[in-house]
Structure formats: C-alpha cells, structure tokens
Design an enzyme around this catalytic site. Structure first.
Site, PDB file in Angstrom:
ATOM      1  N   ARG A   1      46.085  49.030  37.260  1.00  0.00           N
ATOM      2  CA  ARG A   1      45.249  47.944  37.771  1.00  0.00           C
ATOM      3  C   ARG A   1      45.691  47.501  39.166  1.00  0.00           C
ATOM      4  O   ARG A   1      44.885  47.029  39.960  1.00  0.00           O
ATOM      5  CB  ARG A   1      45.191  46.759  36.797  1.00  0.00           C
ATOM      6  CG  ARG A   1      43.990  45.872  37.033  1.00  0.00           C
ATOM      7  CD  ARG A   1      43.857  44.776  35.989  1.00  0.00           C
ATOM      8  NE  ARG A   1      43.003  45.094  34.878  1.00  0.00           N
ATOM      9  CZ  ARG A   1      41.665  45.009  34.880  1.00  0.00           C
ATOM     10  NH1 ARG A   1      41.026  44.613  35.962  1.00  0.00           N
ATOM     11  NH2 ARG A   1      40.979  45.312  33.813  1.00  0.00           N
TER      12      ARG A   1
ATOM     13  N   ARG B   1      48.381  37.615  32.988  1.00  0.00           N
ATOM     14  CA  ARG B   1      47.122  37.227  33.651  1.00  0.00           C
ATOM     15  C   ARG B   1      46.933  37.883  35.032  1.00  0.00           C
ATOM     16  O   ARG B   1      47.656  37.561  35.972  1.00  0.00           O
ATOM     17  CB  ARG B   1      47.106  35.704  33.792  1.00  0.00           C
ATOM     18  CG  ARG B   1      45.710  35.108  33.847  1.00  0.00           C
ATOM     19  CD  ARG B   1      45.822  33.605  33.757  1.00  0.00           C
ATOM     20  NE  ARG B   1      44.531  32.981  33.508  1.00  0.00           N
ATOM     21  CZ  ARG B   1      44.382  31.694  33.226  1.00  0.00           C
ATOM     22  NH1 ARG B   1      45.437  30.911  33.150  1.00  0.00           N
ATOM     23  NH2 ARG B   1      43.194  31.192  33.002  1.00  0.00           N
TER      24      ARG B   1
ATOM     25  N   THR C   1      40.931  48.895  31.798  1.00  0.00           N
ATOM     26  CA  THR C   1      40.892  50.089  32.653  1.00  0.00           C
ATOM     27  C   THR C   1      40.943  51.352  31.798  1.00  0.00           C
ATOM     28  O   THR C   1      40.526  52.409  32.229  1.00  0.00           O
ATOM     29  CB  THR C   1      42.042  50.071  33.666  1.00  0.00           C
ATOM     30  OG1 THR C   1      43.276  49.907  32.960  1.00  0.00           O
ATOM     31  CG2 THR C   1      41.872  48.924  34.640  1.00  0.00           C
TER      32      THR C   1
ATOM     33  N   GLU D   1      40.965  35.798  33.931  1.00  0.00           N
ATOM     34  CA  GLU D   1      42.012  36.155  34.887  1.00  0.00           C
ATOM     35  C   GLU D   1      41.680  35.930  36.364  1.00  0.00           C
ATOM     36  O   GLU D   1      42.560  35.517  37.122  1.00  0.00           O
ATOM     37  CB  GLU D   1      42.408  37.626  34.695  1.00  0.00           C
ATOM     38  CG  GLU D   1      43.101  37.908  33.380  1.00  0.00           C
ATOM     39  CD  GLU D   1      43.156  39.395  33.087  1.00  0.00           C
ATOM     40  OE1 GLU D   1      42.103  39.966  32.744  1.00  0.00           O
ATOM     41  OE2 GLU D   1      44.238  39.983  33.217  1.00  0.00           O
TER      42      GLU D   1
ATOM     43  N   ALA E   1      42.303  41.387  29.221  1.00  0.00           N
ATOM     44  CA  ALA E   1      41.455  41.940  30.283  1.00  0.00           C
ATOM     45  C   ALA E   1      40.252  41.041  30.594  1.00  0.00           C
ATOM     46  O   ALA E   1      39.269  41.510  31.178  1.00  0.00           O
ATOM     47  CB  ALA E   1      41.008  43.361  29.934  1.00  0.00           C
TER      48      ALA E   1
ATOM     49  N   GLU F   1      50.236  40.307  24.289  1.00  0.00           N
ATOM     50  CA  GLU F   1      49.320  41.442  24.129  1.00  0.00           C
ATOM     51  C   GLU F   1      50.036  42.550  23.358  1.00  0.00           C
ATOM     52  O   GLU F   1      49.483  43.122  22.429  1.00  0.00           O
ATOM     53  CB  GLU F   1      48.834  41.946  25.489  1.00  0.00           C
ATOM     54  CG  GLU F   1      47.849  43.104  25.344  1.00  0.00           C
ATOM     55  CD  GLU F   1      47.213  43.572  26.640  1.00  0.00           C
ATOM     56  OE1 GLU F   1      47.092  42.781  27.586  1.00  0.00           O
ATOM     57  OE2 GLU F   1      46.814  44.757  26.705  1.00  0.00           O
TER      58      GLU F   1
HETATM   59  N1  MTE Z   1      43.825  30.493  28.995  1.00  0.00           N
HETATM   60  C1  MTE Z   1      44.615  29.821  28.139  1.00  0.00           C
HETATM   61  N2  MTE Z   1      44.406  28.512  27.967  1.00  0.00           N
HETATM   62  N3  MTE Z   1      45.621  30.448  27.460  1.00  0.00           N
HETATM   63  C2  MTE Z   1      45.877  31.784  27.627  1.00  0.00           C
HETATM   64  O1  MTE Z   1      46.788  32.331  26.995  1.00  0.00           O
HETATM   65  N4  MTE Z   1      45.234  33.875  28.787  1.00  0.00           N
HETATM   66  C3  MTE Z   1      44.616  34.437  29.987  1.00  0.00           C
HETATM   67  C4  MTE Z   1      43.196  33.906  30.158  1.00  0.00           C
HETATM   68  N5  MTE Z   1      43.180  32.474  30.037  1.00  0.00           N
HETATM   69  C5  MTE Z   1      45.055  32.529  28.547  1.00  0.00           C
HETATM   70  C6  MTE Z   1      44.014  31.822  29.197  1.00  0.00           C
HETATM   71  C7  MTE Z   1      44.566  35.894  29.972  1.00  0.00           C
HETATM   72  S1  MTE Z   1      45.920  36.765  30.453  1.00  0.00           S
HETATM   73  C8  MTE Z   1      43.444  36.573  29.626  1.00  0.00           C
HETATM   74  S2  MTE Z   1      43.365  38.257  29.682  1.00  0.00           S
HETATM   75  C9  MTE Z   1      42.244  35.874  29.154  1.00  0.00           C
HETATM   76  O2  MTE Z   1      42.405  34.469  29.124  1.00  0.00           O
HETATM   77  C10 MTE Z   1      41.940  36.392  27.749  1.00  0.00           C
HETATM   78  O3  MTE Z   1      40.860  35.758  27.195  1.00  0.00           O
HETATM   79  P1  MTE Z   1      39.333  36.151  27.525  1.00  0.00           P
HETATM   80  O4  MTE Z   1      39.265  37.653  27.493  1.00  0.00           O
HETATM   81  O5  MTE Z   1      38.591  35.486  26.464  1.00  0.00           O
HETATM   82  O6  MTE Z   1      39.058  35.632  28.895  1.00  0.00           O
HETATM   83  N1  HPA Z   2      43.798  44.632  31.184  1.00  0.00           N
HETATM   84  C1  HPA Z   2      44.515  43.928  30.296  1.00  0.00           C
HETATM   85  N2  HPA Z   2      45.139  44.448  29.297  1.00  0.00           N
HETATM   86  C2  HPA Z   2      45.083  45.765  29.151  1.00  0.00           C
HETATM   87  C3  HPA Z   2      44.370  46.564  30.035  1.00  0.00           C
HETATM   88  C4  HPA Z   2      43.685  45.961  31.102  1.00  0.00           C
HETATM   89  O1  HPA Z   2      43.029  46.609  31.922  1.00  0.00           O
HETATM   90  N3  HPA Z   2      44.518  47.826  29.641  1.00  0.00           N
HETATM   91  C5  HPA Z   2      45.305  47.781  28.551  1.00  0.00           C
HETATM   92  N4  HPA Z   2      45.646  46.542  28.246  1.00  0.00           N
HETATM   93 MO1  MOS Z   3      45.562  39.193  29.893  1.00  0.00          MO
HETATM   94  S1  MOS Z   3      47.125  39.759  31.078  1.00  0.00           S
HETATM   95  O1  MOS Z   3      44.774  40.753  30.031  1.00  0.00           O
HETATM   96  O2  MOS Z   3      46.298  39.204  28.346  1.00  0.00           O
END
Ligand code: MTE
Ligand code: HPA
Ligand code: MOS
Length: 743
Positions: A304, A336, A434, A698, A503, A226
C-alpha cells in the site's frame, strides 16, 4: 440516524470483552515474555513459577499439539519462542492460574537465561545484512531517466516517519470456553474473527469448525487487532483445551505496549524532477520499512505504500522500490492508513523540499500536479471520478485560503516570539483490500414471526460506527423502522470466512452483502403477496396503501411457509491485480480530500497549537453523516498525533522506552485543533460504495500530514537559516532545535 451504540456507551452498558460474565471455574492466564531483543535461550527456570500459589499449568512451545506458528502471510512467527528470541516482549510461556493476580505473580518468578546478541534495529542496516522479509517490489510508470533529463530542477533527499502505538482503549484480550466434543468458543477483541479461528485451528491442530469466534465490539482496533489479536486468543484456547476449563487472558496496558507491534517506521530516499511550470516530470523513491522480527502484515502494508506513493498527483515518470526489512522490534502491523501515510509523507516531503529551494509555495507545485480523470496511477488504474481538483478548489473557495495566507503573513510580520504556519494536504486513498481475494463478505438476515429482524454480518464494530451503518442499510433496503432491527454479534458460525474489518471497506463489503440479502427477502415477499411494495412500514398494492401492517404480512408469510431468512455473498466487481506486472485495477474507487492546516508555534518554547484544520472531504452520499464526521475528526487528530507528538522510542538494546501513557503522548482535547471544519464535496458517490456512501475510516488520518508541513513553515518564518529535515514526528524538542539552528 443516531449511532445505535450511543446510549449503551454513555450509560456504561455496552459490553466489551472484560465485561462478559465469566463462567464458574474460569482460569486466568498471563504471559512470560522475552526481556531481550535477540539471543539464544540458554536456560528456562520455570519451576518457581510452576510452584507458585494458584498456578494450574505453565505452557510453552512444547505444549502445542498443532503448529507453533501464527504468521498470517508468511509462516515465520512462532506463538512461543523455541530456542531463540527475536524481540523484546516475545511470548515464551503462558502461566494459567486461579486468579489473574496469581498468574501475574507467577510470571514474575520466571528466570530466563539468554545469551544476548546485538539486535538489528535499523532497516537500512538490516538490508545490508540481507535481512528482508519478502523480495522487494517495484512500481514503474513511464521512464524516469527520460523524465529527469527533461527536468529543469532536480532535488533529492531523505524522509523518515516514526512508529505509532495504537493505544486502543481496550487492550488485547480473549476468553476461551471449552464446549462439548472438542469445540472451543472464543470471545476475542479482534478485527479478524476468521484470522483468530484459522490460527487457533492451526496451533491446536483441529479443523476450523471446532473453533467458534464471537466478537461483540472492540474498544478500538485501529489496525492493531487485524492480525495481532490472534496470539492472545490462541493462547487462551490452547490452555482451555488442555485444562478443559474456561481461560481468560487480558493484557495489561504496559504488557500490551511492550509485546505488540505498531505502525511501521520508514526511512526513504527520494528524487524529484520538475519543469519550469512546476510540473513533476519524474519521481523516484526507495522505501525501507522497519518490519520488526516477523512478517505479520508487513508485505501488505509495503504494497500500500507503493500504491499511495504519488498521493493525489499524476506523475508521468515514476519508479519506486519498497523493501520490508527484518529487525529485532516486535513485528509491526496494520495501523490506520496501512502504509499509505508513510508513502504520502515522502512525496509531500519531496514537494516541500522543491518548493523551498525554488522559493514558491508548496501549493503551487501541489496544485499543478493534481490527478485528473483519465490519468494513470503508477499501478495501471485509470483515474475516474477523480475529485482531487474539486476537493482542492472547494477548500480554497469555501475557506478563502488566500485570505488565511494573507492573515498569516500579517501575523508573522507583527509577531516575533510566535509564528504561524500554513499547509495544504491533499489526500487520495484507494478503497479495497489490495489483495483482491479479500474483497468479499457475507450477511445473514432473519425476519422473526413478529416482524422483528436479526442481522449478522462479518463486520466488527470498533468504534467506527459500522453497526449503525448496517442497521441503516437493512432499514433502508427493507423500508422498515431501524428500531425493528437488531444487529447480532460477529460470529464465525453465523458468517464464515470473513475478511478482517479493515481497509476502510467494512461497510461497503458487508453492507453490500446485507443489501443483497434484504433485496432477496423483499422480492420473496412481493412474489408471495401479488407484487406488494413495502414503503416505510406501509404495505402498498397496485400503487395504493393497504390496511395490512408489516407485522401482519410477516405473520401470514410464516403461515404460508415462506422462508423468512436469507444469506448473501458479495464480491467487489471489476477489481483485479497482476503482481507479476505490478499493474491492474486494484481499487473499487478512490476517496479524495484537501485539508488546510494552520498552526501557531511558540518560538521560545518550541511548543505549538493547531489553530484550525479546514477540510473539503469526498463523502459521496453519506449514509450516516454524523458518524462520518466523527471519523474525519478522529482520523485527523490521530494523524496529527503521529506527525507531531507521538514518539515510539526503543533503547539501543531494543527495549521499548515509550512503554506507558506517561512516556508516550497522544493528542488529548487540548492538543486537538481549536477548530475543525468539514465541507462535503458536492458530488454523488460511486456504485461500489454502499448506498453511494464512500468509505471514510482511514483517509482522514492523512490530513494530519499537513500538520508537519505547517509547523515547518512556521519555523522558517522565525528562522530563515533552518534547513528543513523531513523527520517525523515534529516533537516540541525537534521544533525547538530547528528554531535555533544556525547554518
Ligand atoms: N474508528 C474508531 N473509532 N476505532 C477504530 O478502531 N479503526 C480505523 C477506522 N476508524 C478505527 C476507527 C481503521 S484502521 C479502519 S481500517 C477502519 O476504521 C475500519 O472500519 P471501516 O472499514 O468500517 O471503516
Ligand atoms: N488494508 C488493510 N488491511 C489489509 C489490507 C489492506 O489493503 N490487505 C490486507 N489487510
Ligand atoms: Mo485498518 S489499518 O485497515 O485496520
């Protein structure tokens, strides 16, 4: 709908950063990093590295034309160390050579003199020394003093959770190519293309429009990319600008593990009060977050933790303070759950402690306190469409929880050297960044003259399936075949000012923007052609199917000089937050669920196997059911790994011991639960969720917390003298000690 990436992945044709064809004259970079966790740099002997075969340049902080600063929230993190080092693995210099092997060899010749100082590794010690990243934050609801004085039972304790290595399969890396007029094009394995662009512009001292960032896909991010993908991308860009040649920088696995931050370890104090009906009357907690040497995303992660301190429960009297403590570890970062799991562990530990002392199942306390519609979260948001109780009841009835518990009791009576344990883990996770301003996204849609469609959004595919979801949104909204739609790479020149894909909100934010763009195109076509309607590739007029095809209509629209492109912006409505009061409505909605976890502990060896995890999960109306199930399974197993086997260890000098796959164990298929069952709740999703399909990335990780408490229950079935310690991970070593602990 099938995952659009499936065929490419299984045939090995999907492109990752390291698969991009390199341009002639590309150079390769490697990083010289600090061997010491804390101290003054006394000497940098880099001449030997500089003179090594193939070396073209060696860059340090003195070669930075802009700011030597990569901090995202707080400006406290140099790209290259200046005259002191603050963590083991901190970048000091960049070697650029003709080949990767030459660059690495040159790194090994560097001699760095450091006058070492005792590193700070413990957050409680850091706070005593006044080492805070940002001022502490306190969330409060009701009056805990009054709550405790009306409590029949009060319990206090300590809960601790460890770090977690992201272990994305693709390590950090970037490829920077100098273009004309100072323009630099960076391909980066990042969740945050704009973060890379902004940081590169700052360090290079150029406007953001000179930096283009392009992302095809990531071999996993899990939060680790990120903010922390920026460093490597910026280094590559710096070298490319200086040398006017393309530069590639990809970390080796052990370099990546040593140099990058992980999930924040936490140590926390709690106090819980209950009345005679097991209602929680008051809860207090202090969270000490081990932030590492720089802020990175720690303040946001800290926030968070407070937002999720009460998990799925309504607690009328609540007060919690969180401290972000500066230590000499690599800056810890998003992972995550983003601090949520650390907060939820503490309330679950408090409930477990109370349950043991009162001789009731934890479930009695959990169920009595589940949040209902109309209840207030400590941050002022009122629970709406609260599915906590529905998830609990669904899990209970669909999986016959009582029967599982009865079977476990029978098993434990009949077996002496193995014992089973059971735990329920309710989860409530807020969806939205957040930080309210981050909840916006853009999309750009082109319909080409032949009726094919190109879609660009700010979403980054990292395995979570967002590309498939974007294709589904465009196909459903335009009512055409998904096969007509091509999802483009994520590129800052096509979609600017993106929030990171994080997020769990990526599909919601980018999907809503994409939906808006598609609706605008659809409306424009309808206006042009007397109110036609597109229904599943057919063109209907006045309720009748016409003979015209989508392709013919698009061709005519082009000839009529109708714009076939659209860009749209989406900002989540209604959310707000006032940090001065610590009250507001920060989340678009919450995701709920309950997991039932069963484990068998081998009481001779201290090892364990998860028999089953049965989950009632709040999908809303899933856009891609298979992808969401995959996210739930993956998140669960990652959570179980954090709770039971993944142990990030540093030695007293602050050097990472668990620095390779041989010393850091993540769950494999053998340590995954034997059975995972998932039942959707029978409820419709909320409006801010894209096509009412709730975010899923997450929340499932937190089902893994149930694994910790299930193991504890199995241990108590074997050793009634065991006094539960709420220290995760519950590794086989800790399990074995607990099994034979004497009072
Ligand atoms: N799933 C896979 N296969 N690989 C990843 O890197 N990242 C996780 C989750 N699932 C991840 C994953 C995290 S930390 C987040 S925040 C969300 O996917 C981000 O994607 P989304 O916002 O589309 O759910
Ligand atoms: N979630 C994940 N990533 C972030 C957030 C959050 O709430 N705020 C800033 N980066
Ligand atoms: Mo997920 S920890 O918000 O990349």
């Amino acid at each position: 709908m099938k995952n659009v990436d499936a065929a490419g992945h299984v045939t090995g044709k999907s492109l990752y950063l390291d698969d991009l064809p390199v341009i002639e004259r590309t150079l390769h970079a490697a990083v010289i990093d600090s061997p010491c966790a804390r101290g003054k740099i006394t000497a940098l002997h880099l001449d030997e590295s500089r003179a090594a075969p193939g070396v073209v340049a060696l860059l340090t902080c003195r070669d930075i034309p802009g700011e030597n600063e990569v901090g995202g929230i707080v400006h406290d993190e140099p790209l290259f160390a200046v005259d002191e080092v603050d963590f083991c693995g901190q970048p000091i210099a960049l070697v650029v050579a003709e080949t990767e092997a030459q660059a690495r060899h040159a790194c090994s010749l560097a001699k760095i003199g450091i006058a070492p100082e005792t590193p700070l590794l413990d957050p409680r010690e850091a706070i005593q020394k006044g080492e805070l990243i940002v001022p502490p934050r306190t969330f409060e609801l009701g009056d805990t003093q009054a709550g405790f004085s009306s409590s029949t039972h009060i319990f206090e304790g300590v809960a601790e959770t460890g770090g977690q290595e992201h272990l994305y399969i693709e390590t950090q890396g970037a490829y920077a190519v100098p273009m004309e007029s100072g323009h630099i094009r960076i391909s980066s394995s990042t969740q945050g293309p704009t973060a890379v662009q902004r940081t590169a512009a700052r360090v290079l001292g150029v406007p953001m429009h000179l930096i283009e960032v392009d992302v095809t896909r990531l071999g996993g991010g899990f939060g680790g990319k990120e903010d922390q993908a920026s460093h490597w991308a910026v280094m590559a860009a710096l070298a490319a600008r200086k040398l006017r040649r393309p530069v590639k920088l990809v970390l080796h696995r052990m370099d990546d593990m040593r140099m990058t931050g992980k999930r924040h370890p936490y140590t926390s104090d709690f106090k819980i009060g209950l009345d005679e009906n097991y209602k929680i009357t008051a809860f207090e907690a202090d969270y000490y977050q081990n932030a590492g040497a720089a802020a990175d995303l720690s303040p946001a992660v800290l926030e968070r933790t407070l937002f999720h301190a009460t998990n799925s429960y309504y607690i009328p009297n609540f007060r919690a303070t969180a401290y972000s403590c500066r230590t000499n570890l690599p800056p810890n970062t998003a992972f995550r759950g983003f601090g949520g799991p650390q907060g939820m562990f503490v309330i679950e530990a408090a409930i477990a402690k109370a349950a043991i002392a009162l001789g009731v199942p934890a479930a009695t306390i959990q169920e009595a306190n589940l949040i209902n519609n109309g209840d207030e979260f400590p941050y002022g948001q009122i629970a709406k469409q609260a599915n906590a109780r529905r998830a609990w009841k669904t899990a209970d009835t669909v999986y016959c929880a009582e029967k599982i518990e009865a079977e476990i009791s029978r098993y434990n009576e009949a077996h002496t050297t193995t014992k089973k344990g059971f735990a329920r883990m309710p989860v409530c996770f807020g969806i939205s960044f957040t930080k309210t301003p981050m909840n916006q996204a853009r999309a750009l849609v082109h319909i080409y003259q032949d009726g094919s469609v190109g879609v660009s959004t700010g979403a980054v595919e990292m395995g979570q399936g967002v590309n498939t979801k974007m294709v589904a949104v465009a196909a459903q909204t335009l009512s055409i075949n998904p096969g007509r739609i091509k999802l483009e790479t994520t590129n800052t020149t096509r979609v600017a000012n993106t929030s990171p894909s994080a997020a769990s909100a990526t599909a919601d934010l980018n999907g809503k923007a994409l939906e808006k763009a598609c609706i605008a195109l659809k409306n424009r076509l309808a206006k042009e052609f007397d109110g036609i309607e597109i229904r599943n590739e057919e063109i209907w007029l006045n309720g009748k199917k016409t003979s015209q095809t989508w392709q013919e209509m698009i061709e005519t629209a082009y000839l009529n000089r109708v714009s076939l492109s659209e860009s749209a912006h989406y900002a989540t409505p209604l959310i707000h937050y006032d940090k001065t009061k610590e009250k507001g409505h920060p989340f678009a909605y919450h995701v709920y669920g309950t997991a039932l976890v069963t484990v068998t502990v081998d009481c001779v060896r201290g090892s364990y196997e998860f028999d089953s995890v049965k989950i009632a999960h709040d999908f809303g109306d899933p856009l891609c059911d298979q992808i969401d199930r995959g996210q739930i399974e993956g998140g669960l197993v990652q959570g179980l790994g954090w709770m039971t086997m993944e142990e990030v260890l540093y030695n007293p000098e602050g050097k990472l011991l668990s620095n390779a796959l041989s010393t850091y164990k993540i769950p494999d298929i053998y340590s995954a639960p034997k059975t995972i069952e998932i039942t959707p709740l029978e409820v419709s999703g909320p409006k801010p969720a894209i096509k009412k399909s709730k975010a899923v990335g997450e929340p499932p990780l937190m089902y893994g917390l149930g694994g910790f408490f299930a193991i504890q229950n199995a241990i108590r079935a074997f050793n009634p003298d065991y006094t539960p310690q709420f220290t995760a991970p519950m590794t086989p070593e800790r399990v074995l000690l607990a099994l034979y602990e004497k009072e």
